[in-house]
Design a protein around this motif. Structure first.
Motif, mmCIF file in Angstrom:
data_model
loop_
_atom_site.group_PDB
_atom_site.id
_atom_site.type_symbol
_atom_site.label_atom_id
_atom_site.label_comp_id
_atom_site.label_asym_id
_atom_site.label_seq_id
_atom_site.Cartn_x
_atom_site.Cartn_y
_atom_site.Cartn_z
ATOM 1 N N GLY A 91 37.903 -17.889 -14.969
ATOM 2 C CA GLY A 91 36.630 -18.307 -14.900
ATOM 3 C C GLY A 91 35.948 -17.628 -13.866
ATOM 4 O O GLY A 91 34.853 -17.759 -13.355
ATOM 5 N N LYS A 92 36.839 -16.672 -13.022
ATOM 6 C CA LYS A 92 36.369 -16.249 -11.923
ATOM 7 C C LYS A 92 34.885 -15.096 -12.113
ATOM 8 O O LYS A 92 33.895 -15.403 -11.458
ATOM 9 N N THR A 93 35.424 -14.326 -13.330
ATOM 10 C CA THR A 93 34.227 -13.389 -13.316
ATOM 11 C C THR A 93 33.099 -14.230 -14.045
ATOM 12 O O THR A 93 31.926 -13.619 -13.665
ATOM 13 N N THR A 94 33.361 -15.114 -14.850
ATOM 14 C CA THR A 94 32.269 -15.962 -15.361
ATOM 15 C C THR A 94 31.452 -16.662 -14.247
ATOM 16 O O THR A 94 30.102 -16.507 -14.390
ATOM 17 N N LEU A 95 32.057 -17.123 -13.315
ATOM 18 C CA LEU A 95 31.401 -17.606 -12.038
ATOM 19 C C LEU A 95 30.387 -16.584 -11.534
ATOM 20 O O LEU A 95 29.331 -16.940 -11.183
ATOM 21 N N VAL A 96 30.946 -15.388 -11.137
ATOM 22 C CA VAL A 96 30.137 -14.444 -10.695
ATOM 23 C C VAL A 96 29.034 -14.044 -11.624
ATOM 24 O O VAL A 96 27.841 -13.850 -11.066
ATOM 25 N N ASN A 97 29.237 -13.894 -12.995
ATOM 26 C CA ASN A 97 28.095 -13.503 -13.854
ATOM 27 C C ASN A 97 27.086 -14.740 -13.649
ATOM 28 O O ASN A 97 26.099 -14.454 -13.823
ATOM 29 N N LEU A 98 27.497 -15.959 -13.368
ATOM 30 C CA LEU A 98 26.461 -17.050 -13.587
ATOM 31 C C LEU A 98 25.668 -16.761 -12.256
ATOM 32 O O LEU A 98 24.391 -17.153 -12.148
ATOM 33 N N ILE A 99 26.319 -16.314 -11.023
ATOM 34 C CA ILE A 99 25.654 -16.473 -9.721
ATOM 35 C C ILE A 99 24.562 -15.276 -9.967
ATOM 36 O O ILE A 99 23.517 -15.510 -9.497
#
Lengths: 343, 254
Positions: B41-49
């Motif tokens: 979920g690293k990239t998803t977290l960055v996508n959310l930010i």
């Protein structure tokens, strides 16, 4: 540094070539028969709409199959103005054509820039065809399939209504179209070399990155539609005066949209000037194909196949390839130190 | 002091709990690494930010301002600038034009249609300075598609840098490059970021890079943060060793 000098010199070369071409065009009506002058005028008119299309096609990466819509609307604005108002002034007609086409492009663009690829192309086609059907079916106002006549205009208050059309074209109108084409070429050149143009190219290359660089992608594309529509409308207005009659099949039919894309492909849509060359070649190709055989569409189709298979970069792209081919012969000589040629 | 703060972020894709209640902060002047196995979920977290995705629940605060649900172009105007795992550069433009595009946006010249870009000296000078910073100055007028993958990674970074970011988010800055190029890229990036004092969040798979350069490490697994802290503490955490390091560093001296 050398690369930069080469880059600037390359652009200067282009401008010099364009100026020479316009100088030749300036003397042509004095030496050519009138019919040829008419053909060149028509080619230059279509060159404007082909260049306008290329702003979307090459720089924006959007394939429009609906440029006949903007073109035809410009032409009909001129015809309506003559039918329903006493205004005969050329500049007012052209200005109104530009404004109405730009407004139509604003509506079309607002919808189309929400879609991508084939969907965008089909939407543009749809909008243009709606306009076609309106002009075709509302015959009591639009003249239906017969269209509307367009008389000779008044230019700067000087009335040309008693001058025969062919005289008017070869003695006056040809130069007017040439001047307007020059203005269009220069203004589109300025636009594609401006920060706005570079961002448009960036959007074509990677839309998502552009969003993350703080660029409002849909606004940018929408503006491209309006600019392109405005130039197309002007082209349509010129065609109306040139042709003397505006009909849905001549100015709004979807096959005209395809012909405009064909012009860009033929000349080379990856170059700035390609569509202009393409428009001239296409006009002659079509005229002589029609004169030669009733199967003229077959000739055009065959040409399209040949171009896409053998010259995908178009005529201008092909000429550029030839130049690169000869320029690339500067290999270091035997025994010479191999340097970085890019420096 | 926290410049970026995520509170209870959730993002599910159907059954997949990509980000499952994440609290996350980034402090001023800090280089933080975000690590974890694939699908953590690293990239998803960055996508959310960065605004590429909208969170199902939770808030993102930047400098104390709620920026949850802003579109990407607004978030980057606020100062949160990111790069991508697969570099997103403008392949058909010249190298310098890639930087210029970002500078045009930063200087709000995007709708200038009457002036020649070539004649905008300040933009060209700025672009050259940035290229000099990452060592691409000699290739400024080359076509971007002619560059090597390592150079494209550096260009990707310098495009982000051209926006004068308040926060940088780098999604795997060294993925897909060889060891020698990797060291050059990460040293260049860390040097620039430290000198300018830009808080940086870096997703990275290369543990050598992470433990050498990050000041703090956050470890994610299955949508949750499972460990956070200084590199030494994280390295000795038994859960992290099990899930992320896979025993590779277990016997290495701390």
């Amino acid at each position: 540094m050398i690369a930069k000098i080469r880059y600037i010199r390359h652009n200067v070369m282009k401008i010099v070539l364009i100026i020479i071409a316009f100088a030749v065009l300036l003397v042509l009506p004095k030496i050519l028969p009138r019919y040829q002058v008419f053909l060149i005028s028509q080619a230059m008119t279509f060159a404007i709409v082909a260049l306008a299309l290329n702003l979307l096609l090459n720089y924006g990466g959007m394939v429009s199959f609906g440029h006949a819509g903007f073109f035809g609307l410009g032409a009909y604005v001129v015809a309506f103005l003559q039918k329903y108002t006493p205004i005969r002034e050329f500049w007012i007609a052209v200005l109104l054509a530009i404004i109405f086409s730009a407004m139509f492009a604003a509506v079309v663009g607002a919808v189309c820039t929400r879609a991508y690829g084939l969907y965008l192309s089909m939407l543009t086609l749809g909008f243009a065809h709606i306009l076609y059907v309106i002009m075709y079916k509302l015959w009591m106002w639009t003249g239906g399939s017969d269209g509307l006549p367009v008389d000779m205009p008044t230019i700067f208050g000087y009335d040309f209504s008693n001058v025969p059309r062919m005289d008017f074209i070869s003695n006056y109108f040809y130069y007017l179209i040439l001047a307007l084409l020059l203005i269009c070429v220069v203004s589109l050149w300025i636009i594609v070399k401006s920060p706005y143009g570079r961002i448009l190219e960036a959007i074509r290359d990677d839309e998502i990155r552009c969003k993350f660089l703080g660029i409002s992608v849909s606004l940018h594309k929408w503006v491209a539609f309006i600019i392109s529509g405005a130039f197309s409308g002007m082209s349509g207005a010129l065609f109306a005066f040139l042709n003397g009659r505006v009909t849905p099949d001549l100015t709004l039919h979807w096959s005209l949209s395809m012909e405009i894309v064909f012009m860009a492909l033929l000349g080379g849509f990856k170059t700035f000037i390609g569509p202009l060359v393409g428009a001239v070649c296409f006009t002659y190709l079509k005229t002589y194909a029609i004169a030669t055989t009733i199967f003229w569409e077959f000739i055009l189709g065959a040409c399209l196949v040949v171009i896409i298979l053998l010259l995908p970069r178009g005529i201008v792209g092909y000429l550029a390839d030839i130049r690169t081919f000869f320029a690339a012969k500067n290999y270091p000589k035997e025994g010479e130190k191999h340097g970085n040629s890019r420096m | 002091m926290e410049i970026l703060e995520c509170k209870r972020l959730y993002k599910y894709f159907g059954e997949v709990k990509a980000v499952n209640g994440v609290d996350f902060t980034l402090k001023k002047g800090q280089i933080k690494a975000l690590i974890g196995p694939n699908g953590a979920g690293k990239t998803t977290l960055v996508n959310l930010i960065s605004g590429y995705l909208k969170p199902d629940r939770g808030k993102v605060f930047f400098n104390g301002k709620d920026i949850t649900g802003y579109p990407p172009h607004k978030i980057s105007k606020e100062g949160i600038v990111r790069t991508f795992q697969v570099p997103r550069v403008f392949m058909n433009l010249s190298v310098i034009d890639n930087i210029r595009v970002a500078l045009i946006s930063r200087f709000n010249k995007v709708l200038t249609i009457h002036r020649s870009l070539e004649k905008m000296e300040d933009i060209t000078r700025n672009a050259m300075e940035l290229l000099d910073l990452v060592g691409l100055k000699s290739k400024a007028y080359e076509r971007t598609s002619d560059l090597s993958h390592g150079d494209i990674k550096l260009l990707d970074f310098s495009i982000a840098l051209a926006l004068d970011p308040t926060i940088l988010i780098l999604d795997e800055p060294t993925s897909g490059v060889g060891v020698s190029e990797r060291d050059l890229i990460i040293k260049t990036i860390v040097n620039v970021v430290r000198r300018k004092g830009i808080p940086t969040l870096m997703i990275e798979h290369d543990m050598e890079v992470v433990f050498n350069y990050a000041e703090e490490i956050t470890v994610m697994s299955e949508g949750k943060i499972i460990a956070e802290g200084k590199p030494g503490d994280v390295e000795n955490n038994p859960v992290v060793q099990e899930i992320v390091l896979g025993g590779a560093r277990r016997n290495a001296p701390a």
